[in-house]
Design a protein around this motif. Structure first.
Motif, PDB file in Angstrom:
ATOM      1  N   SER A  79       8.101  23.041 -11.851  1.00  0.00           N
ATOM      2  CA  SER A  79       8.382  21.662 -12.265  1.00  0.00           C
ATOM      3  C   SER A  79       8.901  20.902 -11.049  1.00  0.00           C
ATOM      4  O   SER A  79       9.305  21.492 -10.054  1.00  0.00           O
ATOM      5  CB  SER A  79       9.416  21.617 -13.402  1.00  0.00           C
ATOM      6  N   TRP A  80       8.888  19.585 -11.132  1.00  0.00           N
ATOM      7  CA  TRP A  80       9.338  18.773  -9.996  1.00  0.00           C
ATOM      8  C   TRP A  80       9.889  17.444 -10.497  1.00  0.00           C
ATOM      9  O   TRP A  80       9.643  17.025 -11.647  1.00  0.00           O
ATOM     10  CB  TRP A  80       8.188  18.524  -9.014  1.00  0.00           C
ATOM     11  N   ALA A  81      10.636  16.758  -9.613  1.00  0.00           N
ATOM     12  CA  ALA A  81      11.175  15.442  -9.953  1.00  0.00           C
ATOM     13  C   ALA A  81      11.416  14.658  -8.673  1.00  0.00           C
ATOM     14  O   ALA A  81      11.753  15.219  -7.628  1.00  0.00           O
ATOM     15  CB  ALA A  81      12.476  15.570 -10.744  1.00  0.00           C
ATOM     16  N   VAL A  82      11.230  13.350  -8.764  1.00  0.00           N
ATOM     17  CA  VAL A  82      11.561  12.434  -7.673  1.00  0.00           C
ATOM     18  C   VAL A  82      12.733  11.583  -8.142  1.00  0.00           C
ATOM     19  O   VAL A  82      12.683  10.978  -9.228  1.00  0.00           O
ATOM     20  CB  VAL A  82      10.372  11.528  -7.306  1.00  0.00           C
ATOM     21  N   THR A  83      13.796  11.560  -7.353  1.00  0.00           N
ATOM     22  CA  THR A  83      14.974  10.757  -7.685  1.00  0.00           C
ATOM     23  C   THR A  83      15.194   9.685  -6.623  1.00  0.00           C
ATOM     24  O   THR A  83      14.846   9.872  -5.447  1.00  0.00           O
ATOM     25  CB  THR A  83      16.239  11.635  -7.780  1.00  0.00           C
ATOM     26  N   ASP A  84      15.775   8.563  -7.037  1.00  0.00           N
ATOM     27  CA  ASP A  84      16.065   7.504  -6.070  1.00  0.00           C
ATOM     28  C   ASP A  84      17.444   7.722  -5.446  1.00  0.00           C
ATOM     29  O   ASP A  84      18.094   8.753  -5.693  1.00  0.00           O
ATOM     30  CB  ASP A  84      15.947   6.119  -6.723  1.00  0.00           C
ATOM     31  N   SER A  85      17.892   6.766  -4.626  1.00  0.00           N
ATOM     32  CA  SER A  85      19.152   6.941  -3.898  1.00  0.00           C
ATOM     33  C   SER A  85      20.368   7.021  -4.809  1.00  0.00           C
ATOM     34  O   SER A  85      21.424   7.517  -4.407  1.00  0.00           O
ATOM     35  CB  SER A  85      19.335   5.793  -2.899  1.00  0.00           C
ATOM     36  N   SER A  86      20.229   6.563  -6.069  1.00  0.00           N
ATOM     37  CA  SER A  86      21.340   6.641  -7.019  1.00  0.00           C
ATOM     38  C   SER A  86      21.313   7.943  -7.823  1.00  0.00           C
ATOM     39  O   SER A  86      22.229   8.219  -8.597  1.00  0.00           O
ATOM     40  CB  SER A  86      21.296   5.457  -7.985  1.00  0.00           C
ATOM     41  N   GLY A  87      20.262   8.738  -7.639  1.00  0.00           N
ATOM     42  CA  GLY A  87      20.142   9.990  -8.373  1.00  0.00           C
ATOM     43  C   GLY A  87      19.312   9.876  -9.635  1.00  0.00           C
ATOM     44  O   GLY A  87      19.091  10.882 -10.323  1.00  0.00           O
ATOM     45  N   ALA A  88      18.818   8.683  -9.961  1.00  0.00           N
ATOM     46  CA  ALA A  88      18.013   8.494 -11.164  1.00  0.00           C
ATOM     47  C   ALA A  88      16.608   9.046 -10.957  1.00  0.00           C
ATOM     48  O   ALA A  88      16.014   8.877  -9.897  1.00  0.00           O
ATOM     49  CB  ALA A  88      17.939   7.009 -11.519  1.00  0.00           C
ATOM     50  N   VAL A  89      16.087   9.733 -11.981  1.00  0.00           N
ATOM     51  CA  VAL A  89      14.736  10.285 -11.915  1.00  0.00           C
ATOM     52  C   VAL A  89      13.723   9.164 -12.106  1.00  0.00           C
ATOM     53  O   VAL A  89      13.755   8.448 -13.107  1.00  0.00           O
ATOM     54  CB  VAL A  89      14.535  11.377 -12.978  1.00  0.00           C
ATOM     55  N   VAL A  90      12.800   9.011 -11.139  1.00  0.00           N
ATOM     56  CA  VAL A  90      11.792   7.947 -11.217  1.00  0.00           C
ATOM     57  C   VAL A  90      10.392   8.512 -11.464  1.00  0.00           C
ATOM     58  O   VAL A  90       9.473   7.763 -11.805  1.00  0.00           O
ATOM     59  CB  VAL A  90      11.797   7.086  -9.932  1.00  0.00           C
TER      60      VAL A  90
ATOM     61  N   THR B 242       0.826  -1.205   0.000  1.00  0.00           N
ATOM     62  CA  THR B 242       0.000   0.000   0.000  1.00  0.00           C
ATOM     63  C   THR B 242       0.859   1.252   0.000  1.00  0.00           C
ATOM     64  O   THR B 242       0.577   2.227  -0.709  1.00  0.00           O
ATOM     65  CB  THR B 242      -0.928   0.016   1.225  1.00  0.00           C
ATOM     66  N   ALA B 243       1.933   1.215   0.804  1.00  0.00           N
ATOM     67  CA  ALA B 243       2.819   2.383   0.920  1.00  0.00           C
ATOM     68  C   ALA B 243       3.459   2.745  -0.412  1.00  0.00           C
ATOM     69  O   ALA B 243       3.798   3.907  -0.649  1.00  0.00           O
ATOM     70  CB  ALA B 243       3.898   2.107   1.962  1.00  0.00           C
ATOM     71  N   SER B 244       3.624   1.767  -1.276  1.00  0.00           N
ATOM     72  CA  SER B 244       4.296   2.001  -2.563  1.00  0.00           C
ATOM     73  C   SER B 244       3.475   2.870  -3.506  1.00  0.00           C
ATOM     74  O   SER B 244       4.007   3.441  -4.467  1.00  0.00           O
ATOM     75  CB  SER B 244       4.608   0.661  -3.243  1.00  0.00           C
ATOM     76  N   ASN B 245       2.168   2.965  -3.248  1.00  0.00           N
ATOM     77  CA  ASN B 245       1.302   3.791  -4.092  1.00  0.00           C
ATOM     78  C   ASN B 245       1.375   5.237  -3.603  1.00  0.00           C
ATOM     79  O   ASN B 245       0.593   5.675  -2.770  1.00  0.00           O
ATOM     80  CB  ASN B 245      -0.137   3.272  -4.040  1.00  0.00           C
ATOM     81  N   VAL B 246       2.321   5.972  -4.137  1.00  0.00           N
ATOM     82  CA  VAL B 246       2.638   7.317  -3.645  1.00  0.00           C
ATOM     83  C   VAL B 246       1.859   8.380  -4.429  1.00  0.00           C
ATOM     84  O   VAL B 246       1.705   8.281  -5.644  1.00  0.00           O
ATOM     85  CB  VAL B 246       4.155   7.582  -3.753  1.00  0.00           C
ATOM     86  N   THR B 247       1.392   9.374  -3.677  1.00  0.00           N
ATOM     87  CA  THR B 247       0.697  10.507  -4.301  1.00  0.00           C
ATOM     88  C   THR B 247       1.554  11.764  -4.152  1.00  0.00           C
ATOM     89  O   THR B 247       1.981  12.103  -3.047  1.00  0.00           O
ATOM     90  CB  THR B 247      -0.676  10.755  -3.639  1.00  0.00           C
ATOM     91  N   ILE B 248       1.795  12.439  -5.282  1.00  0.00           N
ATOM     92  CA  ILE B 248       2.507  13.722  -5.296  1.00  0.00           C
ATOM     93  C   ILE B 248       1.467  14.818  -5.490  1.00  0.00           C
ATOM     94  O   ILE B 248       0.689  14.780  -6.459  1.00  0.00           O
ATOM     95  CB  ILE B 248       3.535  13.791  -6.442  1.00  0.00           C
TER      96      ILE B 248
ATOM     97  N   THR C  53      14.210  11.387  -3.050  1.00  0.00           N
ATOM     98  CA  THR C  53      14.265  12.835  -2.858  1.00  0.00           C
ATOM     99  C   THR C  53      13.259  13.488  -3.786  1.00  0.00           C
ATOM    100  O   THR C  53      13.257  13.229  -4.996  1.00  0.00           O
ATOM    101  CB  THR C  53      15.668  13.385  -3.162  1.00  0.00           C
ATOM    102  N   MET C  54      12.396  14.320  -3.209  1.00  0.00           N
ATOM    103  CA  MET C  54      11.432  15.104  -3.990  1.00  0.00           C
ATOM    104  C   MET C  54      11.976  16.521  -4.122  1.00  0.00           C
ATOM    105  O   MET C  54      12.313  17.172  -3.125  1.00  0.00           O
ATOM    106  CB  MET C  54      10.082  15.120  -3.276  1.00  0.00           C
ATOM    107  N   THR C  55      12.079  17.013  -5.370  1.00  0.00           N
ATOM    108  CA  THR C  55      12.610  18.351  -5.624  1.00  0.00           C
ATOM    109  C   THR C  55      11.581  19.169  -6.399  1.00  0.00           C
ATOM    110  O   THR C  55      11.062  18.713  -7.422  1.00  0.00           O
ATOM    111  CB  THR C  55      13.924  18.293  -6.423  1.00  0.00           C
ATOM    112  N   LEU C  56      11.290  20.360  -5.878  1.00  0.00           N
ATOM    113  CA  LEU C  56      10.345  21.275  -6.519  1.00  0.00           C
ATOM    114  C   LEU C  56      11.121  22.498  -7.013  1.00  0.00           C
ATOM    115  O   LEU C  56      11.911  23.088  -6.265  1.00  0.00           O
ATOM    116  CB  LEU C  56       9.266  21.697  -5.523  1.00  0.00           C
TER     117      LEU C  56
END
Length: 242
Positions: A163-174, A145-151, A202-205
């Motif tokens: 604009s915004w982007a979510v990146t994972d621990s490696s820096g890749a945009v997901v 359930t937690a995996s279903n994320v709302t931005i 990481t969420m970046t706005l």
């Protein structure tokens, strides 16, 4: 001399017997929980969970004994748990089990304390370190359930700068979004649903003009707020975990 020695020996035996008899009646007089701290979580949707805690006395007697319990020092909401008001140590035994039910209703995602302790009594001395048991309880969002994320993005009157982007621990945009339409998306909430695996993100706005004005929120599938912030210049970031 022999008579004196004999009387002396008899006196020692009597004294020894008396001391031994007194020692036998000095059985430790206490009641205590088998542990003083427990950490427990209830999954969202699980409903409730029962925790069993052992109780011990330092002696055995020939009749049932009832000891009162209280939860008056708990910080958790009353709806978050149910606990007995007493425990019975049956005759000829020195132990029993207390069952505490932790309920999803009333719990939050932050840990709260359910404190169960013996009410004061003149009949027995409680042990200072285990006269109470503290259950630290909280809600837990299952990974599926937690995996279903709302931005959620609250725009200002210049959404075309946002604009915004979510990146994972490696820096890749997901996941990413924007810029948005002006004036159609002025002062509105943009909602985007994404599915993320377990990990840290990481969420970046961003605001391309550099004057800020928009806000982001990240929530998991249980509605738990994971991160939030407002951009006041060019960019703002927040970390969260699944």
């Amino acid at each position: 001399m022999k008579k004196i020695l004999k009387l002396f020996l008899i006196g020692c035996l009597v004294l020894s017997y008396g001391c031994r008899d007194e020692f036998d009646t000095q059985t430790p007089n206490y009641i205590a929980f088998g542990t003083n701290a427990i950490t427990e979580t209830v999954d969202v949707g699980e409903g409730s969970k029962t925790i069993e805690v052992n109780v011990y006395t330092g002696n055995k007697v020939g009749t049932d004994r009832t000891f009162n319990l209280t939860t008056e020092n708990s910080t958790a909401a009353a709806a978050a748990y149910s606990a007995p008001s007493s425990v019975v140590i049956e005759a000829g035994t020195n132990s029993a089990t207390v069952s505490i039910t932790v309920n999803e209703a009333g719990l939050t995602f932050d840990f709260q304390e359910i404190v169960l302790e013996f009410s004061p009594t003149t009949d027995i001395d409680t042990l200072a370190d285990t006269a109470s048991v503290t259950i630290n309880a909280a809600l837990l969002c299952p990974l599926a359930t937690a995996s279903n994320v709302t931005i959620e993005i609250d725009t200002d009157n210049w959404p075309d700068e946002t604009s915004w982007a979510v990146t994972d621990s490696s820096g890749a945009v997901v996941a990413s979004g924007g810029p948005y339409n002006n004036p159609a998306d002025d002062f509105t909430t943009i909602v985007v649903n994404v599915t993320l695996g377990a990990g840290t993100y990481t969420m970046t706005l961003n605001d391309s003009y550099g004057d800020g004005g928009s806000t982001f929120r990240v929530l998991n599938g249980c509605g738990q707020l994971l991160a939030t912030d407002s951009v006041t210049a060019s960019t703002v970031s927040g970390n969260f975990s699944i």
